[in-house]
Design an enzyme around this catalytic site. Structure first.
Site, PDB file in Angstrom:
ATOM      1  N   VAL A 259      -4.575  -0.636   2.907  1.00 44.76           N
ATOM      2  CA  VAL A 259      -5.104  -2.117   3.175  1.00 44.76           C
ATOM      3  C   VAL A 259      -6.244  -2.791   1.651  1.00 44.76           C
ATOM      4  O   VAL A 259      -6.167  -3.649   1.269  1.00 44.76           O
ATOM      5  CB  VAL A 259      -4.989  -3.310   4.402  1.00 44.76           C
ATOM      6  CG1 VAL A 259      -5.153  -4.604   3.897  1.00 44.76           C
ATOM      7  CG2 VAL A 259      -4.326  -2.833   4.899  1.00 44.76           C
TER       8      VAL A 259
ATOM      9  N   LYS B 215      -6.404   9.208   1.790  1.00 46.06           N
ATOM     10  CA  LYS B 215      -6.009   8.363   2.135  1.00 46.06           C
ATOM     11  C   LYS B 215      -7.677   7.332   2.182  1.00 46.06           C
ATOM     12  O   LYS B 215      -8.740   7.764   1.678  1.00 46.06           O
ATOM     13  CB  LYS B 215      -6.137   7.987   3.517  1.00 46.06           C
ATOM     14  CG  LYS B 215      -6.246   6.907   3.926  1.00 46.06           C
ATOM     15  CD  LYS B 215      -6.140   7.043   5.695  1.00 46.06           C
ATOM     16  CE  LYS B 215      -7.318   5.675   6.846  1.00 46.06           C
ATOM     17  NZ  LYS B 215      -7.110   5.886   7.725  1.00 46.06           N
TER      18      LYS B 215
ATOM     19  N   GLU C 125       0.674  -1.173   0.029  1.00 48.28           N
ATOM     20  CA  GLU C 125      -0.373   0.091  -0.411  1.00 48.28           C
ATOM     21  C   GLU C 125       0.806   1.042  -0.282  1.00 48.28           C
ATOM     22  O   GLU C 125       1.378   1.230   0.084  1.00 48.28           O
ATOM     23  CB  GLU C 125      -1.119  -0.335   1.074  1.00 48.28           C
ATOM     24  CG  GLU C 125      -0.149  -0.207   2.790  1.00 48.28           C
ATOM     25  CD  GLU C 125      -0.853   0.495   3.897  1.00 48.28           C
ATOM     26  OE1 GLU C 125      -1.408   1.377   4.198  1.00 48.28           O
ATOM     27  OE2 GLU C 125      -0.994  -0.906   4.731  1.00 48.28           O
TER      28      GLU C 125
ATOM     29  N   LYS D 249      -3.093  -1.759  15.712  1.00 49.73           N
ATOM     30  CA  LYS D 249      -2.254  -1.414  16.984  1.00 49.73           C
ATOM     31  C   LYS D 249      -4.030  -1.424  18.157  1.00 49.73           C
ATOM     32  O   LYS D 249      -5.080  -1.618  17.893  1.00 49.73           O
ATOM     33  CB  LYS D 249      -2.880   0.523  16.794  1.00 49.73           C
ATOM     34  CG  LYS D 249      -1.860   0.853  16.066  1.00 49.73           C
ATOM     35  CD  LYS D 249      -2.042   2.242  15.449  1.00 49.73           C
ATOM     36  CE  LYS D 249      -3.703   2.769  14.288  1.00 49.73           C
ATOM     37  NZ  LYS D 249      -3.706   1.892  13.743  1.00 49.73           N
TER      38      LYS D 249
ATOM     39  N   ASP E 167     -16.672   2.632  14.973  1.00 51.04           N
ATOM     40  CA  ASP E 167     -15.763   1.980  13.701  1.00 51.04           C
ATOM     41  C   ASP E 167     -14.922   1.257  13.254  1.00 51.04           C
ATOM     42  O   ASP E 167     -14.457   0.580  13.648  1.00 51.04           O
ATOM     43  CB  ASP E 167     -15.134   3.794  14.285  1.00 51.04           C
ATOM     44  CG  ASP E 167     -14.441   3.983  12.594  1.00 51.04           C
ATOM     45  OD1 ASP E 167     -13.640   3.167  11.921  1.00 51.04           O
ATOM     46  OD2 ASP E 167     -13.285   5.355  12.913  1.00 51.04           O
TER      47      ASP E 167
ATOM     48  N   SER F  52     -13.618  -0.665  10.456  1.00 52.41           N
ATOM     49  CA  SER F  52     -12.555  -0.384   9.265  1.00 52.41           C
ATOM     50  C   SER F  52     -12.644  -1.179   7.992  1.00 52.41           C
ATOM     51  O   SER F  52     -12.787  -2.281   8.290  1.00 52.41           O
ATOM     52  CB  SER F  52     -10.590  -1.165   9.483  1.00 52.41           C
ATOM     53  OG  SER F  52      -9.990  -0.860   8.178  1.00 52.41           O
TER      54      SER F  52
HETATM   55  N1  PSU Z   1      -2.576   1.096  11.134  1.00 48.89           N
HETATM   56  C1  PSU Z   1      -0.922   1.780  11.044  1.00 48.89           C
HETATM   57  N2  PSU Z   1      -1.002   2.165  10.284  1.00 48.89           N
HETATM   58  C2  PSU Z   1      -0.674   2.650   8.877  1.00 48.89           C
HETATM   59  C3  PSU Z   1      -1.916   1.973   8.801  1.00 48.89           C
HETATM   60  C4  PSU Z   1      -2.725   1.205   9.936  1.00 48.89           C
HETATM   61  O1  PSU Z   1      -0.569   1.247  11.698  1.00 48.89           O
HETATM   62  O2  PSU Z   1      -0.196   3.359   8.272  1.00 48.89           O
HETATM   63  C5  PSU Z   1      -3.393   2.214   7.695  1.00 48.89           C
HETATM   64  C6  PSU Z   1      -3.338   1.023   6.471  1.00 48.89           C
HETATM   65  O3  PSU Z   1      -3.394   1.687   5.382  1.00 48.89           O
HETATM   66  C7  PSU Z   1      -4.578   0.908   7.024  1.00 48.89           C
HETATM   67  C8  PSU Z   1      -5.511   1.958   7.243  1.00 48.89           C
HETATM   68  O4  PSU Z   1      -5.722  -0.531   5.831  1.00 48.89           O
HETATM   69  O5  PSU Z   1      -4.482   2.221   8.133  1.00 48.89           O
HETATM   70  C9  PSU Z   1      -6.380   1.616   7.881  1.00 48.89           C
HETATM   71  O6  PSU Z   1      -7.553   2.927   8.449  1.00 48.89           O
HETATM   72  P1  PSU Z   1      -8.899   2.616   8.556  1.00 48.89           P
HETATM   73  O7  PSU Z   1      -9.015   2.247   9.913  1.00 48.89           O
HETATM   74  O8  PSU Z   1      -9.483   4.622   8.374  1.00 48.89           O
HETATM   75  O9  PSU Z   1      -9.862   2.124   7.665  1.00 48.89           O
HETATM   76 MN    MN Z   2     -12.176   3.958   9.911  1.00 49.91          MN
END
Ligand code: PSU
Ligand code: MN
Length: 303
Positions: free
Chosen positions: A104, A84, A24, A154, A133, A135
């Site tokens: 991802v 993003k 990514e 995380k 929320d 992902s």
């Molecule tokens: N977690 C990390 N670093 C990152 C991401 C997640 O420690 O850069 C990024 C990845 O691209 C992941 C995205 O797919 O954040 C998930 O974001 P969201 O929770 O908004 O879906």
């Molecule tokens: Mn989100």
């Protein structure tokens, strides 16, 4: 017509079934400081060359989907800014002809379209506390077959809820050399996952998924190297100091990463870089193994 450009070396590798790993761009554009991203791009390219596989970094430039972006293109995205982009944002960014840093979900989606079966990242998104929320990454993992190597997610996320949702979505999850779901900077979370001990085992599970036509993504959890680990309690202490009121949606992940890096005096950043390199090495080995096995266990013909 949607613009799609595949770098020549990547196109050839896909056609001739040489090993390719997709990656990514959000991690470079939103996840890391600019100076770090620049050096890391070169280092990761070196790793892929040294280990005999192709690295295809995926992004959207001026609305064109690019598989195998060049360094100057990545630098343009960082300098000029890039949205993003998860899977659902792809058509919007394409039509608006702007830059998109793929997460991802978007990376898995695009890799599936072009025939890249192994994808690498640092961490996946998951279920945030409160459960509202969630992902897009999790949905995309359930949308099609691939192998995704990462170091978990995380610890700010609800790891237990995420693991449960992965089960609901029928996404196979394995720990690489671990019985616990790693949580990005930390190797342990107390949440158990089935353990695999070798690349061979990963390859056999992936081959079995193919044979069974189980169209899901095998999630391979590779914990951060022990020498770079930041213990969970320490990460949680930093997180408890961060004010997240008013930071919503897709801004949250980049914001937290930056705050953590400052509060830990760079320790979380060093861990982030180390785990990305390790994950690429493992994904590379998996892609090399898949290419080698092609024609044997991977070519199970249907009657
Ligand atoms: N977690 C990390 N670093 C990152 C991401 C997640 O420690 O850069 C990024 C990845 O691209 C992941 C995205 O797919 O954040 C998930 O974001 P969201 O929770 O908004 O879906
Ligand atoms: Mn989100």
């Amino acid at each position: 017509m949607v613009g799609l450009r595949i770098a020549e070396h990547v196109r050839k590798a896909i056609e001739t079934r040489e090993p390719v790993v997709g990656m990514e761009t959000s991690v470079f554009v939103q996840g890391l400081p600019r100076e770090v991203s620049e050096g890391l791009f070169d280092e990761l390219m070196e790793v892929s060359k040294g280990k005999g596989f192709h690295l295809a970094i995926v992004g959207i430039l001026d609305g064109e989907i690019v598989v195998g972006i060049r360094k100057e293109e990545l630098l343009r995205m960082i300098k000029e800014g890039a949205e993003k982009v998860g899977t659902r944002e792809i058509p919007i960014v394409v039509v608006k002809e702007c830059h998109g840093a793929t997460t991802v979900s978007a990376t898995l989606f695009i890799c599936r379209k072009v025939g890249i079966e192994v994808v690498v990242t640092g961490g996946i998104g998951g279920v945030h506390p409160g459960g509202r929320d969630i992902s897009q990454d999790l949905i995309e993992l359930a949308n099609g077959r691939a192998v995704l190597v990462c170091s978990g997610m995380k610890s700010i996320l609800d790891v237990e809820a995420t693991n449960e949702l992965l089960e609901t979505l029928q996404v196979p999850v394995v720990g690489y050399g671990t019985d616990e779901f790693p949580v990005f900077y930390s190797r342990r979370s107390g949440i158990r996952v089935p353990r695999v001990n070798s690349v061979e085992e990963v390859l056999r599970i992936a081959a079995t998924m193919k044979e069974l036509e189980l169209e899901k993504t095998l999630l391979v959890l590779n914990p951060v190297p022990a020498e770079f680990e930041v213990p969970l309690e320490e990460v949680e202490r930093y997180l408890s100091e961060v004010k997240i009121e008013g930071v919503r949606g897709k801004e949250l992940t980049p914001y937290l990463l930056k705050e953590l890096s400052e509060r830990s005096r760079g320790k979380t950043l060093a861990a982030n870089v180390a785990l990305l390199k390790e994950n690429l090495l493992l994904a590379g080995e998996i892609s090399v193994g898949m290419a080698r096995n092609c024609g044997t266990i991977f070519s199970v013909e249907k009657n």
